[in-house]
Design a protein around this motif. Structure first.
Motif, PDB file in Angstrom:
ATOM      1  N   ARG A 183       0.867  -1.227  -0.064  1.00  0.00           N
ATOM      2  CA  ARG A 183       0.012   0.020   0.068  1.00  0.00           C
ATOM      3  C   ARG A 183       0.870   1.401   0.043  1.00  0.00           C
ATOM      4  NH1 ARG A 183      -1.741   3.531   3.346  1.00  0.00           N
ATOM      5  NH2 ARG A 183      -3.884   4.656   3.427  1.00  0.00           N
ATOM      6  N   TYR A 184       1.845   1.196   0.862  1.00  0.00           N
ATOM      7  CA  TYR A 184       2.827   2.383   0.878  1.00  0.00           C
ATOM      8  C   TYR A 184       3.292   2.858  -0.320  1.00  0.00           C
ATOM      9  CZ  TYR A 184       6.777   5.358   2.120  1.00  0.00           C
ATOM     10  OH  TYR A 184       7.546   6.369   2.235  1.00  0.00           O
ATOM     11  N   ALA A 185       3.938   1.444  -0.879  1.00  0.00           N
ATOM     12  CA  ALA A 185       4.652   1.649  -2.326  1.00  0.00           C
ATOM     13  C   ALA A 185       3.698   2.349  -3.543  1.00  0.00           C
ATOM     14  CB  ALA A 185       5.451   0.519  -2.639  1.00  0.00           C
ATOM     15  N   ALA A 186       2.756   1.657  -3.550  1.00  0.00           N
ATOM     16  CA  ALA A 186       1.692   1.780  -4.806  1.00  0.00           C
ATOM     17  C   ALA A 186       1.264   3.181  -4.440  1.00  0.00           C
ATOM     18  CB  ALA A 186       0.562   0.924  -4.867  1.00  0.00           C
ATOM     19  N   LYS A 187       0.695   3.599  -3.168  1.00  0.00           N
ATOM     20  CA  LYS A 187       0.429   5.083  -2.913  1.00  0.00           C
ATOM     21  C   LYS A 187       1.310   6.123  -3.229  1.00  0.00           C
ATOM     22  CE  LYS A 187      -1.642   8.003   0.725  1.00  0.00           C
ATOM     23  NZ  LYS A 187      -2.022   7.708   2.222  1.00  0.00           N
ATOM     24  N   THR A 188       2.571   6.021  -2.789  1.00  0.00           N
ATOM     25  CA  THR A 188       3.514   6.812  -2.829  1.00  0.00           C
ATOM     26  C   THR A 188       3.978   7.136  -4.535  1.00  0.00           C
ATOM     27  OG1 THR A 188       4.556   6.243  -0.902  1.00  0.00           O
ATOM     28  CG2 THR A 188       5.911   7.675  -2.278  1.00  0.00           C
ATOM     29  N   LEU A 189       4.037   5.979  -5.195  1.00  0.00           N
ATOM     30  CA  LEU A 189       4.218   6.061  -6.609  1.00  0.00           C
ATOM     31  C   LEU A 189       3.346   6.801  -7.412  1.00  0.00           C
ATOM     32  CD1 LEU A 189       6.496   5.535  -8.682  1.00  0.00           C
ATOM     33  CD2 LEU A 189       5.403   3.160  -9.061  1.00  0.00           C
TER      34      LEU A 189
END
Length: 401
Positions: A342-348
């Motif tokens: 979730r963190y990686a997809a949201k940030t990117l």
């Protein structure tokens, strides 16, 4: 008939239920001080300003701006605080717990736990039904635009969703749909007394539905319509569950079609006359559903779909300390990977959308724009769904969990 429906919408009916459960709103004159035995709650009064151009930037307070006057200017204007008395703390905590069974914290724990530790067959049915009924329920709110009960006379224990409309109760829809879907998906597959399963489904549905009256977030009519819709949906679709599951697992075009349809439904969500969390929450649900479709198809393609050994109905094995430890390890590993995904997809996704539209996506108001909110929510939770249904089960297999 019209008079009967009007009576079921009366906030006084909700207030009477709250008083019968020992929850009362303090008179305005008594709210200047804080009494030791009183639990504080906030409702927001005053004439709120509408958010102009929901498809563009919200004008004032974004999530905390509410156009009908019950939830307004939460960030920049002084809030008028009302307090309430609780005479029965057993019912107070029971209904708060029941209300949590219809919130995100329940979905992100119960559904993955069912997938990783119980039966992916049951989990697929739960997720598909949950996604469909929640979309219909959320969209219906912004199409009908029926207000929630007013305070006073009602005590309102929640504020985040107060900017949403009330009809129907999506808590009642989700609780009824999930509990009875679990019953229908497991009967004949596992050995247990049907009467106990039915009683549990009725109990969960009833408790969550009553919690929406206790928390002051819905009228009696909202709750009745939510329960009725969920039961009607299950009755109409139950004969098609097996065919739908087979299509979802085997048709190579199904995942792509689902993703396209789900994104279009998110992007063309009914236009709101003020900002609320319904569009974001609905996009999150549709994204998670899309990820589920992709993940289930890919897992089946790799031959990793869980198929229980032995004839049906299956016996339910006793829970041993070793099994409990395995379940906890699977769940902790899975949740950890989901948090990272979730963190990686949201940030990117936010970074790319900010560059594409040339806007600062760190600003919460910018994230409420249609062209920002829908893509980043949809991409984030589609990726989370894929990870939950492919990467996590694969790691469980590799680690012999």
């Amino acid at each position: 008939m019209a008079q009967w429906l009007k009576a079921l919408q009366d906030p006084q009916l909700v207030a009477r239920f709250q008083r019968s459960c020992g929850l009362t709103l303090q008179p305005k004159a008594e709210t200047n001080g804080v009494s030791p035995g009183h639990v504080p709650s906030r409702t927001f009064q005053g004439g709120g300003s509408r958010t102009a151009g929901v498809k563009g930037f919200p004008q004032e307070n974004g999530m905390d701006s509410y156009s009908n006057g019950s939830y307004a200017n939460g960030l920049h204007k002084k809030e008028q605080v009302r307090k309430y008395d609780v005479q029965n703390y057993l019912l107070y905590y029971l209904f708060l717990f029941a209300a949590a069974l219809g919130q995100e914290v329940f979905y992100i724990t119960f559904l993955p736990f069912t997938l990783w530790n119980f039966d992916s067959f049951v989990a697929r049915r739960l997720i598909v039904v949950w996604v469909i009924v929640m979309y219909i329920g959320q969209a219906s709110k912004d199409l009908l635009k029926w207000p929630r009960p007013t305070s006073p006379p009602v005590v309102k224990l929640e504020t985040r969703v107060d900017a949403e409309y009330g009809m129907p109760s999506t808590h009642a829809i989700a609780a009824t749909a999930i509990s009875f879907t679990f019953l229908l998906a497991t009967m004949g597959r596992y050995q247990y007394p049907f009467g106990i399963g039915l009683a549990a489904a009725v109990c969960v549905s009833t408790l969550v539905s009553l919690s929406r009256l206790y928390t002051g977030m819905h009228t009696v009519l909202d709750v009745i319509c939510g329960v009725a819709f969920a039961l009607l949906f299950l009755a109409l679709t139950f004969p098609m569950w097996d065919a739908t599951d087979e299509l979802m697992l085997t048709n190579p075009l199904c995942p792509a079609l689902v993703v396209i349809v789900a994104f279009l439904l998110s992007y063309n969500y009914p236009e709101m006359d003020h900002y609320s969390t319904t569009r974001a929450d609905t996009t999150t649900i549709l994204g998670a559903g899309s990820g589920t479709f992709i993940g289930n198809w890919f897992t089946h393609y790799l031959g990793m779909t869980y198929v229980p050994a032995g004839p049906f109905p299956l016996g339910i094995p006793p829970i041993t300390p070793h099994m409990a430890l395995l379940h906890v390890a699977r769940f902790v590993l899975g949740v950890g990977l989901i948090v990272l995904a979730r963190y990686a997809a949201k940030t990117l996704s936010l970074k790319l959308l900010g560059l594409w539209h040339n806007v600062p996506t760190q600003d919460p108001l910018v994230r409420q724009r249609l062209e920002i909110e829908v893509p980043y929510k949809f991409v984030t939770y589609t990726f989370v769904g894929v990870v939950a249904h492919t990467v996590v089960p694969y790691l469980h297999h590799v680690l012999n969990l």
